[in-house]
Scaffold this active site. Structure first.
Site, PDB file in Angstrom:
ATOM      1  N   ASP A 137       1.074   4.107   1.364  1.00 57.08           N
ATOM      2  CA  ASP A 137       1.558   4.774   2.576  1.00 57.08           C
ATOM      3  C   ASP A 137       2.636   3.975   3.302  1.00 57.08           C
ATOM      4  OD1 ASP A 137      -0.596   2.981   3.105  1.00 57.08           O
ATOM      5  OD2 ASP A 137      -0.855   3.822   5.097  1.00 57.08           O
ATOM      6  N   HIS A 140       0.874  -1.165   0.000  1.00 59.20           N
ATOM      7  CA  HIS A 140       0.000   0.000   0.000  1.00 59.20           C
ATOM      8  C   HIS A 140       0.918   1.224   0.000  1.00 59.20           C
ATOM      9  CE1 HIS A 140      -4.071  -1.789   1.554  1.00 59.20           C
ATOM     10  NE2 HIS A 140      -3.966  -1.804   0.230  1.00 59.20           N
TER      11      HIS A 140
END
Lengths: 304, 304
Positions: free
Chosen positions: B67, B65
């Site tokens: 982030d 992901h």
């Protein structure tokens, strides 16, 4: 006067420091936001600026070096998480879409909005954006890879009507638009009232020129002559002139010389090499050539 | 005791805030640095931490992901600009190399060092790193995509020799290694001197468990039982329990319950949702279940 502001989000160069973020700026023209370059951390800085994410529909990338575009994935991804619906337009030199599309397909699937890439050649000035109130034109630069700056130009507004004179000459409403655009008024009796008696000129259109990474390039002066504000990179001091040339960068003195040649109103320098812990040396050098110089810094906002 | 520290570089979740960077941490074990996750801005935070870039040779990515990995390109690129020569190892779930290689080929050409990807399955614990003093094992987690945590385990050091007793029994030097490793000593006269008279135990090996994005998963407790420090995500408060479950995240109370079940010594919670302007609510909730809880924050350093 309508709002025309420049926000500096980051003004470091390729190596991160504790003082600077990588390059990114936002132009706010009448509450429409335009991002220029998008280095790592741009979205965090945008958040700090309190500018509204939803007002940003266009991002202009000067060249495909990481310190000018590594923040794009995070920005696009965050806009998706925020439920954005408006299309986001990325304007860049050729090659960006091919590089970024696979990452976007993977990391930003099923987003509520569309990202559209618009790619351009960097050898000649090209109008890359136009709306009712302004145009954005590329400024060809010379760097180690295809690179350009961007010239933001307000369009000339129609003249302001002098209400008292309009009343005095009993100008009918349907004539007003023509008069705003400079036409004279002919009375029913055939008298010609010159436009200059009926209107006063609107403010002159403002211009902002962003010159990204480039070797010192005198000929830029022609295209940016008289702009209200010039951002120019000043990676090095004059003592590193040879290094600046070898790496296709500009010194503070050279940036100031360009500002002087182009008769711009104000100069802001940035893209500082990490070697300068104290950037006053760059400011001093530039200001000795062109006094209306300021140093870029994070969260600086300049009104045009 | 040898150095074993955890540095929090970023502990926000997917949406950036003015308070937090995206996820990234560094484990410093005896001056070898190991990065865990590399969200946007990790390199800036690493710079701020004053940890030595050159001591970092391994990056562990918990899942793909943004982030947790958008900072990787900038980090790799910066290491290149700094003239790094040592190979950099990226350990991640499957798929990372295919995604990142084209970007690295373009943005990080002609670097002075090599980047090597090591990919693993996330269903079962796998030893992904081992050296003389420690191992790193994956901790299978359950998130929206393949995801794991990492367990950093020191190896047991040999016993400490009690110099006075060695002298008293006139133990020859060539016996010392055996004795450090727990063997008894037999004198030339045939007397057996038990190891416990000659040595005292070394410090028990320390353990750090990093649990990245995951739904509350009770069975993790088995693998992390008794660790000295547990980092666990606590994206939401218990009032958002349903939302936590739906998005495969954990609440602060659940993270604390896991710490309690696993009888860990200390808990640090992070990966806070942007909705919590005041994270004390998360701390309070966790500490009511497991008192030895602290909130992660940027630039926090915890000594194990």
């Amino acid at each position: 006067m309508e709002k025309f502001e420049l926000h500096i989000l980051g003004c470091g160069s390729a190596l991160p420091t504790t003082r600077h973020f990588a390059t990114s700026q936002v132009v706010n023209l009448r509450e429409k936001l335009f991002m220029i370059d998008c280095g790592e951390g741009a979205q965090m800085q945008l958040r700090k600026s309190r500018l509204k994410f939803s007002r940003l529909n266009h991002v202009f990338i000067s060249h495909l070096h990481g310190d000018h575009c590594f923040g794009l994935l995070g920005l696009i991804s965050t806009f998706g998480l925020l439920g954005r619906t408006a299309e986001l337009h990325i304007h860049s030199p050729k090659g960006m879409e091919e590089l970024f599309a696979p990452m976007l397909d993977f990391f930003c699937k099923n987003m509520s909005y569309k990202v559209t890439f618009h790619e351009f050649e960097t050898q000649q000035p090209v109008v890359v954006y136009e709306d009712r109130s302004m145009t954005v034109t590329t400024i060809p630069l010379r760097h180690r890879i295809p690179c350009c700056g961007f010239l933001f130009e307000e369009k000339q507004c129609p003249n302001h009507i002098i209400r008292e004179m309009i009343d005095f000459y009993q100008v009918p409403v349907y004539e007003l638009n023509r008069i705003k655009n400079g036409e004279d008024f002919v009375t029913p009796e055939g008298d010609v009232i010159p436009n200059s008696r009926l209107t006063r000129p609107s403010d002159p259109p403002r211009k902002y020129a962003y010159c990204s990474d480039t070797i010192y390039l005198k000929k830029i002066a022609e295209q940016i002559r008289g702009v209200d504000l010039l951002f120019h990179e000043a990676t090095f001091a004059q003592s590193e002139k040879a290094r600046a040339k070898a790496t296709f960068h500009t010194t503070a003195a050279q940036a100031a010389q360009l500002a002087l040649d182009a008769q711009v109103k104000r100069l802001v320098i940035g893209h500082f090499s990490a070697r300068y812990e104290e950037e006053q040396v760059l400011l001093k050098e530039a200001a000795s050539v062109f006094p209306q110089t300021v140093l870029a810094k994070e969260n600086l906002c300049i009104t045009l």
